[in-house]
Design a protein around this motif. Sequence first.
Motif, PDB file in Angstrom:
ATOM      1  N   LEU A   1       0.708  -1.328   0.039  1.00  0.00           N
ATOM      2  CA  LEU A   1       0.027  -0.117   0.010  1.00  0.00           C
ATOM      3  C   LEU A   1       0.690   1.235   0.047  1.00  0.00           C
ATOM      4  O   LEU A   1       2.077   1.175   0.279  1.00  0.00           O
ATOM      5  N   HIS A   2       0.297   2.379  -0.219  1.00  0.00           N
ATOM      6  CA  HIS A   2       1.048   3.690  -0.317  1.00  0.00           C
ATOM      7  C   HIS A   2       1.697   4.039   0.856  1.00  0.00           C
ATOM      8  O   HIS A   2       3.124   4.229   1.080  1.00  0.00           O
ATOM      9  N   GLU A   3       0.986   3.851   1.995  1.00  0.00           N
ATOM     10  CA  GLU A   3       1.825   4.111   3.276  1.00  0.00           C
ATOM     11  C   GLU A   3       2.929   3.143   3.733  1.00  0.00           C
ATOM     12  O   GLU A   3       4.143   3.364   3.908  1.00  0.00           O
ATOM     13  N   GLU A   4       2.882   1.956   3.129  1.00  0.00           N
ATOM     14  CA  GLU A   4       3.891   0.665   3.513  1.00  0.00           C
ATOM     15  C   GLU A   4       5.048   0.961   2.581  1.00  0.00           C
ATOM     16  O   GLU A   4       6.265   1.056   3.019  1.00  0.00           O
ATOM     17  N   ALA A   5       4.846   1.356   1.064  1.00  0.00           N
ATOM     18  CA  ALA A   5       5.934   1.590   0.526  1.00  0.00           C
ATOM     19  C   ALA A   5       6.640   2.988   0.800  1.00  0.00           C
ATOM     20  O   ALA A   5       7.974   2.864   0.981  1.00  0.00           O
ATOM     21  N   LEU A   6       5.925   3.989   1.059  1.00  0.00           N
ATOM     22  CA  LEU A   6       6.497   5.345   1.327  1.00  0.00           C
ATOM     23  C   LEU A   6       7.481   5.122   2.385  1.00  0.00           C
ATOM     24  O   LEU A   6       8.645   5.719   2.684  1.00  0.00           O
ATOM     25  N   GLY A   7       6.750   4.575   3.557  1.00  0.00           N
ATOM     26  CA  GLY A   7       7.639   4.384   4.823  1.00  0.00           C
ATOM     27  C   GLY A   7       8.680   3.614   4.825  1.00  0.00           C
ATOM     28  O   GLY A   7       9.765   4.246   5.344  1.00  0.00           O
ATOM     29  N   SER A   8       8.827   2.594   3.976  1.00  0.00           N
ATOM     30  CA  SER A   8       9.781   1.713   3.793  1.00  0.00           C
ATOM     31  C   SER A   8      11.113   2.312   3.249  1.00  0.00           C
ATOM     32  O   SER A   8      12.241   2.375   3.600  1.00  0.00           O
ATOM     33  N   VAL A   9      10.727   3.038   1.925  1.00  0.00           N
ATOM     34  CA  VAL A   9      11.693   3.671   1.243  1.00  0.00           C
ATOM     35  C   VAL A   9      12.116   4.996   1.876  1.00  0.00           C
ATOM     36  O   VAL A   9      13.478   5.098   1.677  1.00  0.00           O
ATOM     37  N   PHE A  10      11.626   5.698   2.543  1.00  0.00           N
ATOM     38  CA  PHE A  10      11.904   6.765   3.434  1.00  0.00           C
ATOM     39  C   PHE A  10      12.781   6.496   4.532  1.00  0.00           C
ATOM     40  O   PHE A  10      13.971   7.046   4.484  1.00  0.00           O
ATOM     41  N   SER A  11      12.523   4.994   5.176  1.00  0.00           N
ATOM     42  CA  SER A  11      13.781   4.814   5.988  1.00  0.00           C
ATOM     43  C   SER A  11      14.910   4.382   5.478  1.00  0.00           C
ATOM     44  O   SER A  11      15.866   4.494   6.117  1.00  0.00           O
ATOM     45  N   MET A  12      14.968   3.627   4.281  1.00  0.00           N
ATOM     46  CA  MET A  12      16.091   3.405   3.647  1.00  0.00           C
ATOM     47  C   MET A  12      16.676   4.482   3.079  1.00  0.00           C
ATOM     48  O   MET A  12      18.013   4.497   3.349  1.00  0.00           O
ATOM     49  N   GLY A  13      16.159   5.432   2.561  1.00  0.00           N
ATOM     50  CA  GLY A  13      16.921   6.681   1.959  1.00  0.00           C
ATOM     51  C   GLY A  13      17.414   7.472   3.543  1.00  0.00           C
ATOM     52  O   GLY A  13      18.606   8.066   3.151  1.00  0.00           O
ATOM     53  N   ILE A  14      16.931   7.564   4.578  1.00  0.00           N
ATOM     54  CA  ILE A  14      17.270   8.357   5.472  1.00  0.00           C
ATOM     55  C   ILE A  14      18.757   7.621   6.191  1.00  0.00           C
ATOM     56  O   ILE A  14      19.675   7.892   6.503  1.00  0.00           O
ATOM     57  N   LYS A  15      18.632   6.334   6.213  1.00  0.00           N
ATOM     58  CA  LYS A  15      19.904   5.536   6.659  1.00  0.00           C
ATOM     59  C   LYS A  15      20.904   5.655   5.475  1.00  0.00           C
ATOM     60  O   LYS A  15      22.017   5.739   6.047  1.00  0.00           O
ATOM     61  N   ASP A  16      20.966   5.598   4.148  1.00  0.00           N
ATOM     62  CA  ASP A  16      21.953   6.201   3.298  1.00  0.00           C
ATOM     63  C   ASP A  16      22.376   7.284   3.567  1.00  0.00           C
ATOM     64  O   ASP A  16      23.385   7.713   3.237  1.00  0.00           O
ATOM     65  N   ALA A  17      21.432   8.270   3.349  1.00  0.00           N
ATOM     66  CA  ALA A  17      21.638   9.830   3.380  1.00  0.00           C
ATOM     67  C   ALA A  17      22.611  10.078   4.813  1.00  0.00           C
ATOM     68  O   ALA A  17      23.699  10.689   4.758  1.00  0.00           O
ATOM     69  N   ARG A  18      22.004   9.488   5.990  1.00  0.00           N
ATOM     70  CA  ARG A  18      22.925   9.863   7.204  1.00  0.00           C
ATOM     71  C   ARG A  18      24.249   9.173   7.131  1.00  0.00           C
ATOM     72  O   ARG A  18      25.307   9.683   7.479  1.00  0.00           O
ATOM     73  N   ARG A  19      24.493   7.928   6.372  1.00  0.00           N
ATOM     74  CA  ARG A  19      25.806   7.373   6.370  1.00  0.00           C
ATOM     75  C   ARG A  19      26.445   8.159   5.270  1.00  0.00           C
ATOM     76  O   ARG A  19      27.768   8.393   5.690  1.00  0.00           O
ATOM     77  N   GLU A  20      26.040   8.703   4.247  1.00  0.00           N
ATOM     78  CA  GLU A  20      26.774   9.314   3.372  1.00  0.00           C
ATOM     79  C   GLU A  20      27.315  10.858   4.046  1.00  0.00           C
ATOM     80  O   GLU A  20      28.307  11.220   3.916  1.00  0.00           O
ATOM     81  N   LEU A  21      26.479  11.396   4.853  1.00  0.00           N
ATOM     82  CA  LEU A  21      26.930  12.690   5.564  1.00  0.00           C
ATOM     83  C   LEU A  21      27.810  12.555   6.557  1.00  0.00           C
ATOM     84  O   LEU A  21      28.893  13.306   6.629  1.00  0.00           O
ATOM     85  N   GLU A  22      27.819  11.236   7.220  1.00  0.00           N
ATOM     86  CA  GLU A  22      28.842  11.027   8.330  1.00  0.00           C
ATOM     87  C   GLU A  22      30.259  10.801   7.681  1.00  0.00           C
ATOM     88  O   GLU A  22      31.178  11.146   8.025  1.00  0.00           O
ATOM     89  N   ASN A  23      30.231  10.258   6.354  1.00  0.00           N
ATOM     90  CA  ASN A  23      31.381   9.867   5.764  1.00  0.00           C
ATOM     91  C   ASN A  23      31.894  11.248   5.091  1.00  0.00           C
ATOM     92  O   ASN A  23      33.103  11.458   5.190  1.00  0.00           O
ATOM     93  N   PHE A  24      30.990  12.067   4.621  1.00  0.00           N
ATOM     94  CA  PHE A  24      31.414  13.574   4.305  1.00  0.00           C
ATOM     95  C   PHE A  24      31.801  14.271   5.432  1.00  0.00           C
ATOM     96  O   PHE A  24      33.170  14.941   5.063  1.00  0.00           O
ATOM     97  N   ILE A  25      31.406  14.405   6.601  1.00  0.00           N
ATOM     98  CA  ILE A  25      32.191  15.094   7.525  1.00  0.00           C
ATOM     99  C   ILE A  25      33.256  14.444   8.194  1.00  0.00           C
ATOM    100  O   ILE A  25      34.080  15.089   9.242  1.00  0.00           O
TER     101      ILE A  25
END
Length: 293
Positions: free
Chosen positions: A199-223
Amino acid sequence: MFSKNNGYNVVFVDLRNSTTSRQATERILSRLPESIINRVAKYLSGVSLGAGGLSGSIRLRQHASASRALEDALFELDRTILILDGIQNIVQGVVPFMRALATAFNENDTLLVVFTGSYAGVLRKLFETSPRDEPYGRPPIQITVSPWPEFTALDFLRKGLTECGVGYTNNELGMVLWKLGTLPGWLNLYGLRRCLGDLHEEALGSVFSMGIKDARRELENFIAGRTPKARTALKMLSYGATWGELLRKTAMSKETLSRLLDALMNELFIVSKDEVGVYRISDPLYRYSAERL
């Protein structure tokens, strides 16, 4: 389509959790056919075979050379596309790892290597590891995937969901762009999950969580390796700040701040400057992650 039309095998390797060249080599070997593993057995201490003739897990011998094992294995591949995802996370042993890949790539003309990941991470590893050397006899091709305009992203989602026979509302699509932004990869993953039955909520929540994890890791690598002032700057940029505000509140020198903003704007592509001079993280996933650093 390319692999099918040209008779290539495709090997995809997820390196997002590999931080050393040794771990990356073991992960790559674990995705290769059993026939290849047998030919490099002298380097291995443990092999756990999985389904379909692929290795489930691989362990190198304690004193075995990871780079030699990788070279020898890749020499044996025939008409293969090797896709390495998340290579930017390798922080230990980068030079020998890249040299091993380069040697195999140069000497095995049926091997194609595709690197995927963040622009800043991947390009730094590929082109700045040994700037005095020219390790690639076959020059690499760079493809930068930038965020789509909003109308393109909406059109992509509408067409994809319609082809899958999945119903949607304009409010749902608007929420997807608001939370995920317009990078094709995240939109594609959302659409895939919807087409697989989420469903929309399931798909959006799952992808958002994955994206946040990847973005956080990249920012930590950056700094990593930068002063705490860089972390402060990223937090400020999640809300938006002018040059003067950044200079004053981070206490950076002008040169340091210029380099930081240049990297965020022209390497990582997550910061933009508006018409009134406010710098802001434009991607919502990076903005959310930076705010919580």
